[in-house]
Enzyme design. Structure first.
Site, PDB file in Angstrom:
ATOM      1  N   ARG A 131      51.040  41.006  44.481  1.00 57.65           N
ATOM      2  CA  ARG A 131      50.297  40.977  45.760  1.00 57.65           C
ATOM      3  C   ARG A 131      50.763  42.045  46.736  1.00 57.65           C
ATOM      4  NH1 ARG A 131      50.958  35.513  44.706  1.00 57.65           N
ATOM      5  NH2 ARG A 131      49.053  34.617  43.853  1.00 57.65           N
ATOM      6  N   GLU A 247      37.625  52.746  58.262  1.00 56.53           N
ATOM      7  CA  GLU A 247      36.378  53.507  58.266  1.00 56.53           C
ATOM      8  C   GLU A 247      35.201  52.736  58.847  1.00 56.53           C
ATOM      9  OE1 GLU A 247      35.937  56.181  54.945  1.00 56.53           O
ATOM     10  OE2 GLU A 247      33.761  56.112  55.131  1.00 56.53           O
TER      11      GLU A 247
END
Ligand SMILES: NC(=O)c1ccc[n+]([C@@H]2O[C@H](COP(=O)([O-])OP(=O)(O)OC[C@H]3O[C@@H](n4cnc5c(N)ncnc54)[C@H](O)[C@@H]3O)[C@@H](O)[C@H]2O)c1
Ligand SMILES: [Zn+2]
Length: 376
Positions: A131, A247
């Site tokens: 993870r 973004e």
């Protein structure tokens, strides 16, 4: 929110300001040989797994290993075959198995030594293994030094398209060893230069002017010009990423030239026929020409861009990469499949002038079709 620059003499340095996920980018020659010392303060466990490819391993794996050993860091290496074909799920599956076989723990450091392919697949492995484990980028192509190693995008390709699997996952450190570019094929250097030109065209007209004067020296890997160009590029990317990591806004401007480029790469098969940076260079020329056609930019600017791209030995015409007018419809189709598509409309980053670009959400498709048919 800013990227700070300090010179230490031995290398230049700037910081990507992302709070606790912030990190330094070091730029200069000889950083691979010093990687052990530079990484040491970041290690939570004195174990590192290096991911690289065969071409890069030949030149730089031994010095990197030596440097880690010298600093008491246990290390293993996984060497991948070179090329874009490596960035897929099959190779990823084998890569994570090989890394797990090294007996890693949460504190193990992954080291991506190579170009954008290695950086993207190793970065995605770091994002997902246990993870999330720490990783360091050691980019060895000009493209990776000015673009892919900075900003935390990691990705794999699928048969449905490039970079469709991935994660935003920032490295802990970037070591851009400019001396490592000495063994990079000239064509790869020029392709990386295409991305450097992008930074000037998107938001720094003075930098573009400087590239017009120094581009040749830079492509000849003249030390001063090279270091400055890598620093300016990384600084610009760092500032944009710090302001818009995922973004949702301005980071999209970094895709200037890329909607055209991705269509060209899809059409030419993502291979040796057209390298990514070459596609970006041609994509930027097309974006300027199209902006002139729409009355948004001046013919003078567009001429200047074309001249410079040509002088750098990068393509400026569709014919130069073997595409004719009949490709126009297919290119448009590919553009419609670009990841930046929203609601079926084509989004383009277009210039107003050198150093100033903007996002056009709903590009006029019929005008684009006519433009491409004439351009090809
Ligand atoms: N994550 C991002 O933000 C981002 C941005 C741009 C591009 N990318 C990705 O980057 C990839 C392209 O990266 P690239 O252009 O670095 O290609 P690459 O990693 O394939 O490297 C190009 C070639 O140069 C060789 N090579 C690398 N360093 C060398 C050296 N110092 N000496 C000799 N040979 C060397 C490689 O083995 C390969 O054959 C694409 O997959 C693209 O999608 C990612
Ligand atoms: Zn690019």
């Amino acid at each position: 929110m800013t990227a700070e620059v300090t010179a230490t003499g031995a290398f230049d340095q700037l910081r990507v300001e992302l709070g606790e996920r912030g990190y330094d980018i070091l730029v200069g020659p000889g950083l691979i040989e010093r990687a052990g010392a530079l990484m040491s303060p970041l290690l939570r466990r004195r174990q590192a797994v290096i991911v690289t490819d065969e071409n890069v391993a030949r030149h730089y794996l031994a010095p990197l290993r030596e440097s880690l050993v010298e600093h008491g860091i246990a290390q293993h290496a996984v060497v991948l075959p070179p090329g874009e074909g490596t960035k897929d799920l099959a190779h990823f599956g084998r890569l994570v198995d090989d890394i797990l076989a090294c007996g890693i723990e949460r504190g193990t450091m992954l080291v991506a030594l190579g170009g954008g392919v290695v950086g993207d697949i190793a970065g995605f492995a770091a994002a997902t293994l246990l993870r999330g484990i720490d990783f360091v980028q050691i980019p060895t192509t000009l493209l990776a030094q000015v673009d892919s190693s900075v900003g935390g995008k990691t990705a794999l390709d699928t048969r449905f398209g490039k970079n469709l699997i991935g994660a935003f996952y920032q490295p802990r450190l970037v070591l851009a060893d400019t001396a490592s570019l000495a063994t990079l094929p000239r064509r790869e250097v020029r392709a990386g230069y295409g991305e450097i030109v992008k930074y000037g065209l998107m938001r720094d007209a003075d930098f573009f002017g400087w590239l017009e004067a120094k581009g040749r020296a830079l492509c000849d890997l003249e030390r001063g010009a090279l270091t400055r160009a890598v620093m300016v590029s990384c600084r610009m990317k760092a500032v944009i990423v710090a302001a818009d990591e995922r973004e949702e806004g301005d980071r999209a401007l970094l895709n200037f030239g890329h909607t055209f480029a991705h269509a060209l790469e899809t059409e030419t098969g993502f291979g040796d026929r057209l390298l990514h940076g070459e596609a970006v260079a041609l994509g930027m020329v097309l974006a300027f020409d199209f902006a002139v056609r729409l009355g948004l930019a001046s013919g003078q600017d567009s001429h200047r861009v074309r001249q410079h791209v040509a002088a750098a030995g990068l393509p400026t015409e569709l014919a130069a990469i073997g595409l004719s007018g009949s490709a126009a419809d297919r290119l448009l189709l590919h553009m419609g499949k670009d990841k930046k598509v929203r609601d079926g409309a084509i989004t383009l980053i277009l210039p107003r002038r050198i150093g100033d670009v903007f996002v056009m959400r709903d590009a006029p498709v019929e005008q684009l079709r006519g433009f491409l048919a004439e351009a090809a």
